[in-house]
Design a protein around this motif. Structure first.
Motif, PDB file in Angstrom:
ATOM      1  N   LEU A   1      -8.492  -1.945   3.258  1.00 32.90           N
ATOM      2  CA  LEU A   1      -7.272  -1.890   2.445  1.00 32.90           C
ATOM      3  C   LEU A   1      -7.530  -2.424   1.034  1.00 32.90           C
ATOM      4  O   LEU A   1      -7.008  -1.885   0.056  1.00 32.90           O
ATOM      5  N   ILE A   2      -8.349  -3.467   0.923  1.00 30.26           N
ATOM      6  CA  ILE A   2      -8.717  -3.999  -0.405  1.00 30.26           C
ATOM      7  C   ILE A   2      -9.468  -2.932  -1.202  1.00 30.26           C
ATOM      8  O   ILE A   2      -9.199  -2.701  -2.393  1.00 30.26           O
ATOM      9  N   ILE A   3     -10.406  -2.254  -0.548  1.00 28.83           N
ATOM     10  CA  ILE A   3     -11.150  -1.177  -1.220  1.00 28.83           C
ATOM     11  C   ILE A   3     -10.203  -0.059  -1.659  1.00 28.83           C
ATOM     12  O   ILE A   3     -10.339   0.488  -2.759  1.00 28.83           O
ATOM     13  N   SER A   4      -9.204   0.249  -0.821  1.00 30.33           N
ATOM     14  CA  SER A   4      -8.244   1.306  -1.183  1.00 30.33           C
ATOM     15  C   SER A   4      -7.480   0.930  -2.450  1.00 30.33           C
ATOM     16  O   SER A   4      -7.245   1.772  -3.318  1.00 30.33           O
ATOM     17  N   GLY A   5      -7.085  -0.337  -2.579  1.00 29.35           N
ATOM     18  CA  GLY A   5      -6.379  -0.797  -3.776  1.00 29.35           C
ATOM     19  C   GLY A   5      -7.242  -0.697  -5.025  1.00 29.35           C
ATOM     20  O   GLY A   5      -6.759  -0.316  -6.102  1.00 29.35           O
ATOM     21  N   LEU A   6      -8.526  -1.022  -4.898  1.00 29.63           N
ATOM     22  CA  LEU A   6      -9.444  -0.935  -6.040  1.00 29.63           C
ATOM     23  C   LEU A   6      -9.656   0.513  -6.473  1.00 29.63           C
ATOM     24  O   LEU A   6      -9.671   0.823  -7.673  1.00 29.63           O
ATOM     25  N   LEU A   7      -9.804   1.405  -5.507  1.00 32.69           N
ATOM     26  CA  LEU A   7      -9.972   2.831  -5.842  1.00 32.69           C
ATOM     27  C   LEU A   7      -8.732   3.391  -6.531  1.00 32.69           C
ATOM     28  O   LEU A   7      -8.833   4.159  -7.495  1.00 32.69           O
ATOM     29  N   PHE A   8      -7.552   3.006  -6.037  1.00 32.97           N
ATOM     30  CA  PHE A   8      -6.300   3.437  -6.658  1.00 32.97           C
ATOM     31  C   PHE A   8      -6.231   2.975  -8.118  1.00 32.97           C
ATOM     32  O   PHE A   8      -5.862   3.743  -9.013  1.00 32.97           O
TER      33      PHE A   8
ATOM     34  N   GLY B   1      -8.309   6.287  -2.296  1.00 35.08           N
ATOM     35  CA  GLY B   1      -7.620   5.022  -2.023  1.00 35.08           C
ATOM     36  C   GLY B   1      -6.315   5.224  -1.279  1.00 35.08           C
ATOM     37  O   GLY B   1      -6.000   4.494  -0.329  1.00 35.08           O
ATOM     38  N   ILE B   2      -5.555   6.250  -1.685  1.00 34.85           N
ATOM     39  CA  ILE B   2      -4.274   6.556  -1.027  1.00 34.85           C
ATOM     40  C   ILE B   2      -4.496   6.999   0.415  1.00 34.85           C
ATOM     41  O   ILE B   2      -3.750   6.617   1.327  1.00 34.85           O
ATOM     42  N   GLY B   3      -5.515   7.813   0.650  1.00 28.60           N
ATOM     43  CA  GLY B   3      -5.825   8.267   2.003  1.00 28.60           C
ATOM     44  C   GLY B   3      -6.169   7.116   2.933  1.00 28.60           C
ATOM     45  O   GLY B   3      -5.737   7.076   4.093  1.00 28.60           O
ATOM     46  N   ILE B   4      -6.938   6.153   2.406  1.00 29.60           N
ATOM     47  CA  ILE B   4      -7.303   4.973   3.210  1.00 29.60           C
ATOM     48  C   ILE B   4      -6.071   4.132   3.508  1.00 29.60           C
ATOM     49  O   ILE B   4      -5.814   3.765   4.664  1.00 29.60           O
ATOM     50  N   SER B   5      -5.273   3.835   2.474  1.00 29.69           N
ATOM     51  CA  SER B   5      -4.117   2.944   2.681  1.00 29.69           C
ATOM     52  C   SER B   5      -3.046   3.597   3.547  1.00 29.69           C
ATOM     53  O   SER B   5      -2.446   2.945   4.401  1.00 29.69           O
ATOM     54  N   SER B   6      -2.817   4.905   3.369  1.00 29.72           N
ATOM     55  CA  SER B   6      -1.774   5.570   4.153  1.00 29.72           C
ATOM     56  C   SER B   6      -2.129   5.593   5.636  1.00 29.72           C
ATOM     57  O   SER B   6      -1.244   5.563   6.498  1.00 29.72           O
ATOM     58  N   THR B   7      -3.418   5.635   5.944  1.00 28.39           N
ATOM     59  CA  THR B   7      -3.875   5.618   7.334  1.00 28.39           C
ATOM     60  C   THR B   7      -3.809   4.208   7.922  1.00 28.39           C
ATOM     61  O   THR B   7      -3.376   4.019   9.063  1.00 28.39           O
ATOM     62  N   LEU B   8      -4.240   3.223   7.139  1.00 27.47           N
ATOM     63  CA  LEU B   8      -4.452   1.881   7.690  1.00 27.47           C
ATOM     64  C   LEU B   8      -3.256   0.947   7.602  1.00 27.47           C
ATOM     65  O   LEU B   8      -3.138   0.027   8.421  1.00 27.47           O
ATOM     66  N   VAL B   9      -2.366   1.136   6.624  1.00 21.07           N
ATOM     67  CA  VAL B   9      -1.220   0.214   6.518  1.00 21.07           C
ATOM     68  C   VAL B   9      -0.339   0.276   7.772  1.00 21.07           C
ATOM     69  O   VAL B   9      -0.049  -0.763   8.380  1.00 21.07           O
TER      70      VAL B   9
ATOM     71  N   GLY C   1       0.827  -1.216   0.000  1.00 13.96           N
ATOM     72  CA  GLY C   1       0.000   0.000   0.000  1.00 13.96           C
ATOM     73  C   GLY C   1       0.848   1.248   0.000  1.00 13.96           C
ATOM     74  O   GLY C   1       0.488   2.271  -0.598  1.00 13.96           O
ATOM     75  N   GLY C   2       2.002   1.203   0.674  1.00 17.23           N
ATOM     76  CA  GLY C   2       2.935   2.317   0.655  1.00 17.23           C
ATOM     77  C   GLY C   2       3.522   2.541  -0.729  1.00 17.23           C
ATOM     78  O   GLY C   2       3.792   3.680  -1.128  1.00 17.23           O
ATOM     79  N   LEU C   3       3.708   1.450  -1.471  1.00 22.44           N
ATOM     80  CA  LEU C   3       4.204   1.542  -2.850  1.00 22.44           C
ATOM     81  C   LEU C   3       3.230   2.364  -3.704  1.00 22.44           C
ATOM     82  O   LEU C   3       3.640   3.223  -4.483  1.00 22.44           O
ATOM     83  N   LEU C   4       1.935   2.104  -3.525  1.00 18.36           N
ATOM     84  CA  LEU C   4       0.917   2.876  -4.256  1.00 18.36           C
ATOM     85  C   LEU C   4       0.983   4.351  -3.878  1.00 18.36           C
ATOM     86  O   LEU C   4       0.889   5.238  -4.719  1.00 18.36           O
ATOM     87  N   PHE C   5       1.135   4.582  -2.582  1.00 20.94           N
ATOM     88  CA  PHE C   5       1.229   5.948  -2.041  1.00 20.94           C
ATOM     89  C   PHE C   5       2.395   6.683  -2.691  1.00 20.94           C
ATOM     90  O   PHE C   5       2.238   7.790  -3.239  1.00 20.94           O
TER      91      PHE C   5
ATOM     92  N   ILE D   1     -10.254  12.929   2.128  1.00 22.85           N
ATOM     93  CA  ILE D   1     -11.543  12.229   2.239  1.00 22.85           C
ATOM     94  C   ILE D   1     -11.313  10.775   2.667  1.00 22.85           C
ATOM     95  O   ILE D   1     -11.973  10.259   3.576  1.00 22.85           O
ATOM     96  N   GLY D   2     -10.346  10.116   2.002  1.00 21.66           N
ATOM     97  CA  GLY D   2     -10.052   8.717   2.313  1.00 21.66           C
ATOM     98  C   GLY D   2      -9.579   8.527   3.743  1.00 21.66           C
ATOM     99  O   GLY D   2     -10.017   7.602   4.449  1.00 21.66           O
ATOM    100  N   ALA D   3      -8.685   9.416   4.196  1.00 19.03           N
ATOM    101  CA  ALA D   3      -8.172   9.334   5.570  1.00 19.03           C
ATOM    102  C   ALA D   3      -9.294   9.566   6.580  1.00 19.03           C
ATOM    103  O   ALA D   3      -9.360   8.897   7.618  1.00 19.03           O
ATOM    104  N   ALA D   4     -10.197  10.512   6.273  1.00 21.40           N
ATOM    105  CA  ALA D   4     -11.305  10.810   7.185  1.00 21.40           C
ATOM    106  C   ALA D   4     -12.257   9.621   7.320  1.00 21.40           C
ATOM    107  O   ALA D   4     -12.776   9.352   8.404  1.00 21.40           O
ATOM    108  N   LEU D   5     -12.472   8.905   6.221  1.00 17.69           N
ATOM    109  CA  LEU D   5     -13.379   7.749   6.234  1.00 17.69           C
ATOM    110  C   LEU D   5     -12.720   6.494   6.786  1.00 17.69           C
ATOM    111  O   LEU D   5     -13.388   5.622   7.344  1.00 17.69           O
ATOM    112  N   ALA D   6     -11.394   6.398   6.620  1.00 15.83           N
ATOM    113  CA  ALA D   6     -10.680   5.144   6.918  1.00 15.83           C
ATOM    114  C   ALA D   6     -10.847   4.698   8.362  1.00 15.83           C
ATOM    115  O   ALA D   6     -11.044   3.507   8.636  1.00 15.83           O
ATOM    116  N   GLY D   7     -10.758   5.634   9.303  1.00 21.28           N
ATOM    117  CA  GLY D   7     -10.808   5.278  10.717  1.00 21.28           C
ATOM    118  C   GLY D   7     -12.133   4.661  11.114  1.00 21.28           C
ATOM    119  O   GLY D   7     -12.196   3.546  11.633  1.00 21.28           O
ATOM    120  N   PHE D   8     -13.223   5.374  10.842  1.00 25.72           N
ATOM    121  CA  PHE D   8     -14.555   4.889  11.206  1.00 25.72           C
ATOM    122  C   PHE D   8     -14.866   3.568  10.506  1.00 25.72           C
ATOM    123  O   PHE D   8     -15.332   2.606  11.123  1.00 25.72           O
TER     124      PHE D   8
END
Length: 454
Positions: free
Chosen positions: A82-89, A115-123, A22-26, A64-71
């Motif tokens: 994380l799977i959803i983040s990869g699909l969005l990317f 997708g990047i916001g979600i993965s950067s928060t969750l990885v 996920g960091g690679l995508l970032f 937006i992704g980072a804000a949604l990722a936590g909840f």
């Protein structure tokens, strides 16, 4: 049966590497624009403000992704999100490469940015929740290594694509290929995530005791798994409400301040301005297009090598010490670059050297450690949402820097711009020395207990 004391480093490292893709995508997605923006400026006749928007629109998606990722990750699990983040990317990469208009391109970049916001928060959070305490720093920092590999790889990809045709090819097609190649790591990330388990702490929080225990046993052996599961249960029971208000209690309030301020400082000390606009910076000291791209590749290699150094040091030296040393060197480097640009004839070699020194210092300290600290310091029950708050602050700061850097550079010149970054790095040094606390070698539950007793 797993040994009662054995730590399964092979399994944990493999899972951490998969997550770190996920960091690679970032890294790929945030830096691909550095090679594309010049040609897109010609293709779409972009002014300075629009150029900044094309670069920074990805970051709106990331916010937006980072804000949604936590909840969403607290509710549905780290792995699913994380799977959803990869699909969005992946979707964002395809549409941005095919965009006939700049408006559709911006929409595509925002989708990829979510997708990047979600993965950067969750990885980092996912790896922190699965890693043994004594190796957590190194394993979480694999994410930053993957970010740097993505950044470095895209410089080579950009250079190869630019060399594939003439100027007309570059303006019309090369930037599309640069962006479209993101499809490959995006699909790889989604596939690999299907092979890894869910976070044991999330499983326990959802009441899946047996699954959580089996996974902890596989990681650390039976005895340690029993102890760790008991600590996790105790932590969850103590803060049963899982309310975000927990962060505003006296002890955890300091944790929130540290997470948010470090997140902002990681961005406003200038690293992404250099990464996004490196070719343009080197042109200011007289480098041609090919020379500036080559120097940008050198920046990427230094970033990669010193991130490796950080992986070696982070669990030995500790987080706080590296932040203090790194920010001191960053401050000096940025000040020297500012002084060089303030002279009538800046020395290109000196500018390159001190930019490389800055990148090296950042790669050892603020690059990996900020993500690590954010993933470590918050309570189990609200770790996803708390991490998301810090990540949103980080991406907002990144947006401000990338949106206004070209305007600042154009209106005030590089000297003033780098002096501003130097002052912010000095503040980072003071904050690290006086407020940040050490978390080396402590379990996530031990860190949480320390906050709750202050």
């Amino acid at each position: 049966m797993t040994s009662s004391t054995h730590t399964n480093y092979g399994f944990v490292t493999l899972v951490s590497i998969v997550a770190a893709v996920g960091g690679l995508l970032f890294g790929y997605d945030t830096s691909v624009i550095s090679g594309a923006i010049g040609f897109m400026q010609t293709k779409f006749h972009l002014n300075s403000a629009m150029q900044g928007w094309v670069v920074s629109c990805l970051l709106i998606g990331a916010i937006i992704g980072a804000a949604l990722a936590g909840f969403l990750s607290d509710r549905f699990g780290r792995k699913k999100m994380l799977i959803i983040s990869g699909l969005l990317f992946t979707i964002g990469s395809i549409i941005s490469a095919l965009s006939p208009t700049i408006n559709l391109f911006v929409i595509a970049r925002i989708i990829g940015g979510i997708g990047i916001g979600i993965s950067s928060t969750l990885v980092p959070l996912y790896i922190a929740e699965i890693a043994p305490s004594k190796n957590r720093g190194r394993l979480v920092s694999l994410n930053q290594l993957a970010v740097v590999i993505g950044i470095s790889a895209i410089y080579f990809v950009n250079k190869a694509i630019v060399n594939a045709g003439d100027q007309s090819w570059d303006v019309n097609y090369s930037w599309r290929w640069m962006l479209g190649c993101g499809l490959i790591p995006g699909l790889l990330f989604v596939f690999l995530l299907l092979l890894v388990p869910e976070s044991p702490r999330w499983l326990e929080k959802q009441g899946f005791d047996e699954k959580a225990f089996k996974l902890l046993e596989k990681i650390n052996g039976t005895d340690q798994a029993k102890k760790e599961l008991a600590d996790i249960k105790n932590s969850i029971q103590k803060e049963a409400s899982g309310s975000i208000r927990l962060l505003f209690k006296p002890g955890f309030r300091i944790a929130l301040i540290i997470g948010v301020v470090l997140a902002i400082l990681q961005q406003v000390t200038g690293i992404n301005a250099i990464m996004y606009y490196a070719p343009e910076i080197f042109k200011k000291v007289g480098a041609g297009t090919n020379a500036s791209l080559t120097e940008t590749i050198i920046v990427g290699l230094v970033n990669f090598l010193f991130t490796l150094v950080s992986l070696w040091l982070i669990d030995k030296v500790g987080r706080k010490t590296l932040l203090i040393i790194g920010s001191a060197v960053m401050t000096i480097s940025l000040a020297v670059v500012g002084f060089e640009f303030s002279s009538a004839h800046p020395n290109g070699t000196l500018v390159l050297f001190f930019i490389l020194l800055f990148v090296a210092a950042f790669a050892v300290s603020f690059g990996p450690i900020v993500w690590l600290v954010i993933a470590e310091i918050f309570p189990t029950n609200i770790r996803g949402r708390a991490t998301a708050i810090a990540s949103v602050a980080l991406w907002l700061a990144d947006f401000v820097v990338s949106q206004f850097f070209p305007i600042l550079l154009g209106k005030t010149g590089p000297a003033t711009t780098f002096f501003i970054f130097a002052i912010l790095s000095l503040f980072a040094f003071i904050f690290s020395a006086t407020v940040v606390r050490e978390t080396k070698g402590k379990s996530l539950e031990e860190i949480e207990t320390e906050w709750s007793t202050h």
